[in-house]
Design a protein around this motif. Structure first.
Motif, mmCIF file in Angstrom:
data_model
loop_
_atom_site.group_PDB
_atom_site.id
_atom_site.type_symbol
_atom_site.label_atom_id
_atom_site.label_comp_id
_atom_site.label_asym_id
_atom_site.label_seq_id
_atom_site.Cartn_x
_atom_site.Cartn_y
_atom_site.Cartn_z
ATOM 1 N N HIS A 57 0.829 -1.210 0.000
ATOM 2 C CA HIS A 57 0.000 0.000 0.000
ATOM 3 C C HIS A 57 0.864 1.261 0.000
ATOM 4 C CE1 HIS A 57 -3.290 -2.751 0.869
ATOM 5 N NE2 HIS A 57 -2.608 -3.215 1.888
ATOM 6 N N LYS A 58 2.020 1.208 -0.653
ATOM 7 C CA LYS A 58 2.972 2.322 -0.567
ATOM 8 C C LYS A 58 2.396 3.628 -1.088
ATOM 9 C CE LYS A 58 5.529 0.806 -4.724
ATOM 10 N NZ LYS A 58 4.877 -0.531 -4.838
ATOM 11 N N ASP A 59 1.521 3.561 -2.100
ATOM 12 C CA ASP A 59 0.921 4.791 -2.617
ATOM 13 C C ASP A 59 0.029 5.438 -1.565
ATOM 14 O OD1 ASP A 59 -0.777 2.546 -2.883
ATOM 15 O OD2 ASP A 59 -2.029 3.587 -4.355
ATOM 16 N N LEU A 60 -0.715 4.614 -0.825
ATOM 17 C CA LEU A 60 -1.581 5.134 0.233
ATOM 18 C C LEU A 60 -0.747 5.573 1.446
ATOM 19 C CD1 LEU A 60 -4.399 2.419 0.112
ATOM 20 C CD2 LEU A 60 -4.409 4.683 -0.963
ATOM 21 N N TYR A 61 0.287 4.798 1.759
ATOM 22 C CA TYR A 61 1.126 5.096 2.924
ATOM 23 C C TYR A 61 1.858 6.429 2.743
ATOM 24 C CZ TYR A 61 4.350 4.239 6.786
ATOM 25 O OH TYR A 61 5.068 4.343 7.958
ATOM 26 N N TYR A 66 -3.430 10.138 4.033
ATOM 27 C CA TYR A 66 -3.630 8.827 4.650
ATOM 28 C C TYR A 66 -2.474 8.372 5.535
ATOM 29 C CZ TYR A 66 -7.441 8.245 1.256
ATOM 30 O OH TYR A 66 -8.588 8.399 0.529
ATOM 31 N N HIS A 67 -1.316 8.998 5.388
ATOM 32 C CA HIS A 67 -0.108 8.486 6.052
ATOM 33 C C HIS A 67 -0.275 8.367 7.568
ATOM 34 C CE1 HIS A 67 4.125 7.739 6.842
ATOM 35 N NE2 HIS A 67 4.034 8.631 7.810
ATOM 36 N N THR A 68 -0.798 9.412 8.211
ATOM 37 C CA THR A 68 -0.910 9.408 9.669
ATOM 38 C C THR A 68 -1.815 8.275 10.149
ATOM 39 O OG1 THR A 68 -0.582 11.795 9.728
ATOM 40 C CG2 THR A 68 -1.501 10.769 11.699
ATOM 41 N N GLY A 69 -2.934 8.066 9.449
ATOM 42 C CA GLY A 69 -3.852 7.014 9.843
ATOM 43 C C GLY A 69 -3.262 5.627 9.668
ATOM 44 N N LEU A 70 -2.554 5.405 8.544
ATOM 45 C CA LEU A 70 -1.944 4.098 8.321
ATOM 46 C C LEU A 70 -0.784 3.863 9.279
ATOM 47 C CD1 LEU A 70 -2.042 3.857 4.423
ATOM 48 C CD2 LEU A 70 -3.463 2.652 6.077
ATOM 49 N N GLU A 71 -0.064 4.913 9.625
ATOM 50 C CA GLU A 71 1.020 4.772 10.604
ATOM 51 C C GLU A 71 0.458 4.383 11.965
ATOM 52 O OE1 GLU A 71 5.043 4.761 11.768
ATOM 53 O OE2 GLU A 71 4.108 4.805 9.787
ATOM 54 N N PHE A 72 -0.676 4.960 12.338
ATOM 55 C CA PHE A 72 -1.331 4.578 13.592
ATOM 56 C C PHE A 72 -1.755 3.113 13.542
ATOM 57 C CE2 PHE A 72 -5.338 4.032 15.973
ATOM 58 C CZ PHE A 72 -4.885 4.318 17.255
ATOM 59 N N ARG A 219 -13.197 5.437 1.179
ATOM 60 C CA ARG A 219 -12.455 5.038 -0.030
ATOM 61 C C ARG A 219 -11.177 4.300 0.354
ATOM 62 N NH1 ARG A 219 -8.503 7.575 -3.359
ATOM 63 N NH2 ARG A 219 -8.592 6.856 -5.530
ATOM 64 N N LEU A 220 -10.497 4.784 1.387
ATOM 65 C CA LEU A 220 -9.278 4.127 1.853
ATOM 66 C C LEU A 220 -9.567 2.694 2.276
ATOM 67 C CD1 LEU A 220 -6.311 4.078 2.852
ATOM 68 C CD2 LEU A 220 -7.149 4.988 5.025
ATOM 69 N N ILE A 221 -10.608 2.508 3.073
ATOM 70 C CA ILE A 221 -10.948 1.170 3.561
ATOM 71 C C ILE A 221 -11.318 0.248 2.409
ATOM 72 C CG2 ILE A 221 -12.633 -0.130 4.916
ATOM 73 C CD1 ILE A 221 -12.640 2.224 6.893
ATOM 74 N N ASP A 222 -12.094 0.756 1.468
ATOM 75 C CA ASP A 222 -12.480 -0.063 0.313
ATOM 76 C C ASP A 222 -11.246 -0.555 -0.442
ATOM 77 O OD1 ASP A 222 -15.155 0.230 0.865
ATOM 78 O OD2 ASP A 222 -15.505 1.804 -0.631
ATOM 79 N N ARG A 223 -10.252 0.328 -0.606
ATOM 80 C CA ARG A 223 -9.040 -0.057 -1.349
ATOM 81 C C ARG A 223 -8.190 -1.032 -0.544
ATOM 82 N NH1 ARG A 223 -6.079 4.838 -4.314
ATOM 83 N NH2 ARG A 223 -5.230 3.053 -5.475
ATOM 84 N N PRO A 242 2.567 -12.877 -5.476
ATOM 85 C CA PRO A 242 1.289 -12.651 -4.767
ATOM 86 C C PRO A 242 1.062 -11.221 -4.306
ATOM 87 C CG PRO A 242 2.865 -13.758 -3.341
ATOM 88 C CD PRO A 242 3.463 -13.763 -4.716
ATOM 89 N N PHE A 243 2.137 -10.461 -4.132
ATOM 90 C CA PHE A 243 1.987 -9.100 -3.612
ATOM 91 C C PHE A 243 1.970 -8.053 -4.715
ATOM 92 C CE2 PHE A 243 4.495 -11.373 -0.187
ATOM 93 C CZ PHE A 243 3.371 -11.708 0.544
ATOM 94 N N GLU A 244 2.094 -8.485 -5.972
ATOM 95 C CA GLU A 244 1.996 -7.566 -7.108
ATOM 96 C C GLU A 244 0.532 -7.505 -7.521
ATOM 97 O OE1 GLU A 244 4.407 -5.693 -8.408
ATOM 98 O OE2 GLU A 244 5.742 -6.461 -6.833
ATOM 99 N N LEU A 245 -0.045 -6.316 -7.437
ATOM 100 C CA LEU A 245 -1.490 -6.166 -7.674
ATOM 101 C C LEU A 245 -1.751 -5.366 -8.944
ATOM 102 C CD1 LEU A 245 -2.575 -5.364 -4.028
ATOM 103 C CD2 LEU A 245 -2.605 -7.571 -5.187
ATOM 104 N N PRO A 246 -2.905 -5.597 -9.578
ATOM 105 C CA PRO A 246 -3.257 -4.819 -10.775
ATOM 106 C C PRO A 246 -3.411 -3.337 -10.438
ATOM 107 C CG PRO A 246 -5.121 -6.159 -10.022
ATOM 108 C CD PRO A 246 -3.925 -6.609 -9.241
ATOM 109 N N GLY A 247 -3.187 -2.502 -11.461
ATOM 110 C CA GLY A 247 -3.182 -1.058 -11.221
ATOM 111 C C GLY A 247 -4.501 -0.475 -10.793
ATOM 112 N N ASP A 248 -5.605 -1.188 -11.012
ATOM 113 C CA ASP A 248 -6.902 -0.638 -10.654
ATOM 114 C C ASP A 248 -7.298 -0.927 -9.205
ATOM 115 O OD1 ASP A 248 -7.188 -3.345 -11.059
ATOM 116 O OD2 ASP A 248 -9.107 -3.202 -12.116
ATOM 117 N N LEU A 249 -6.421 -1.536 -8.421
ATOM 118 C CA LEU A 249 -6.735 -1.805 -7.018
ATOM 119 C C LEU A 249 -6.071 -0.797 -6.108
ATOM 120 C CD1 LEU A 249 -6.615 -5.676 -6.583
ATOM 121 C CD2 LEU A 249 -8.611 -4.187 -6.582
#
Length: 249
Positions: A57-61, A66-72, A219-223, A242-249
């Protein structure tokens, strides 16, 4: 330490009973884990999986919204080390929680505790599988991890873990939009310190601040859920990446 207090507290709703049983299960697991000969290895597994989540989830992180929430999420909710006093204090104040908090908050708290419990149970199982197959958690490869993952006897808990992340995340987002909660956390800081609950209060305050700063939590949770469901499916099907995901996810 406070197991007897949990057992002896009278509860009068399904939500209170759910929280009571979840806290008892978590209390007993913490005692089991603390005495486990592979305890130190569980922290290595937790670190491995936290880094995997950051990578997936590096794009979200890296997103400022979103960074602060994911860090928590990764350092407070998914951080079994150093939380013993916080967890003991939750047990200690349980009688007051069921007396003063509404059922919907008790349900959310139960979900948080269950999420933490399941996560740590799954980590411990992976550590035991590492030991059984002669693998070192400190140098675990992605292929090794996936092979061990597929040997799990708790795969239904993996699905439950994802469901809890979604449910609890949405519930917490609704609560933090209420400014009264922020005010209550501010004025309760000194009483919490006087009652030796500063670690628990700090945890709640960090969670409140983290979620308040996040953009479009739904939206964050859905992704997050869609990606983790895909990762789970990939691992179980033996996908080579297994950890490589399609671009639309």
């Amino acid at each position: 330490m406070y197991r007897e207090r949990l057992v002896s507290t009278s509860v009068h709703s399904d939500s209170a009973r759910r929280l009571q049983q979840t806290l008892l299960d978590y209390h007993d697991f913490r005692q089991h884990k603390a005495a486990h000969p592979l305890l130190d290895h569980t922290f290595l597994i937790a670190d491995w999986q936290a880094e995997r989540l950051k990578s997936t989830h590096k794009d979200l992180y890296r997103h400022p919204g979103y960074h602060t929430g994911l860090e928590f999420l990764l350092t407070d909710l998914y951080a079994p080390a150093g939380m013993t006093r916080r967890d003991d204090n939750i047990d200690r104040v349980f009688p007051k929680m069921v007396k003063w908090l509404p059922d919907h908050l008790l349900d959310t708290f139960a979900g948080l505790v269950e999420l933490n419990l399941i996560t740590q149970q799954l980590d411990l199982e992976l550590v035991e599988l590492c030991h059984k197959h002669g693998l070192a958690p400190a140098s675990l490869s992605a292929d090794d991890y996936c092979r061990l993952f597929r040997r799990s006897q708790r795969l239904e808990h993996r699905e439950r873990q994802i469901t809890l992340v979604a449910d609890v995340g949405r519930q917490l987002d609704r609560y933090v939009r209420n400014r009264t909660l922020g005010w209550l956390l501010t004025i309760s800081r000194t009483p919490a310190e006087m009652a030796d609950l500063s670690d628990l209060h700090s945890f709640l305050r960090r969670g409140y601040s983290a979620f308040r700063k996040m953009e479009d939590v739904e939206r964050l949770i859905d992704r997050l859920v869609a990606r983790e469901e895909k990762v789970l499916d990939n691992i179980l099907k033996g996908h080579p990446e297994p950890f490589e995901l399609p671009g639309d996810l």
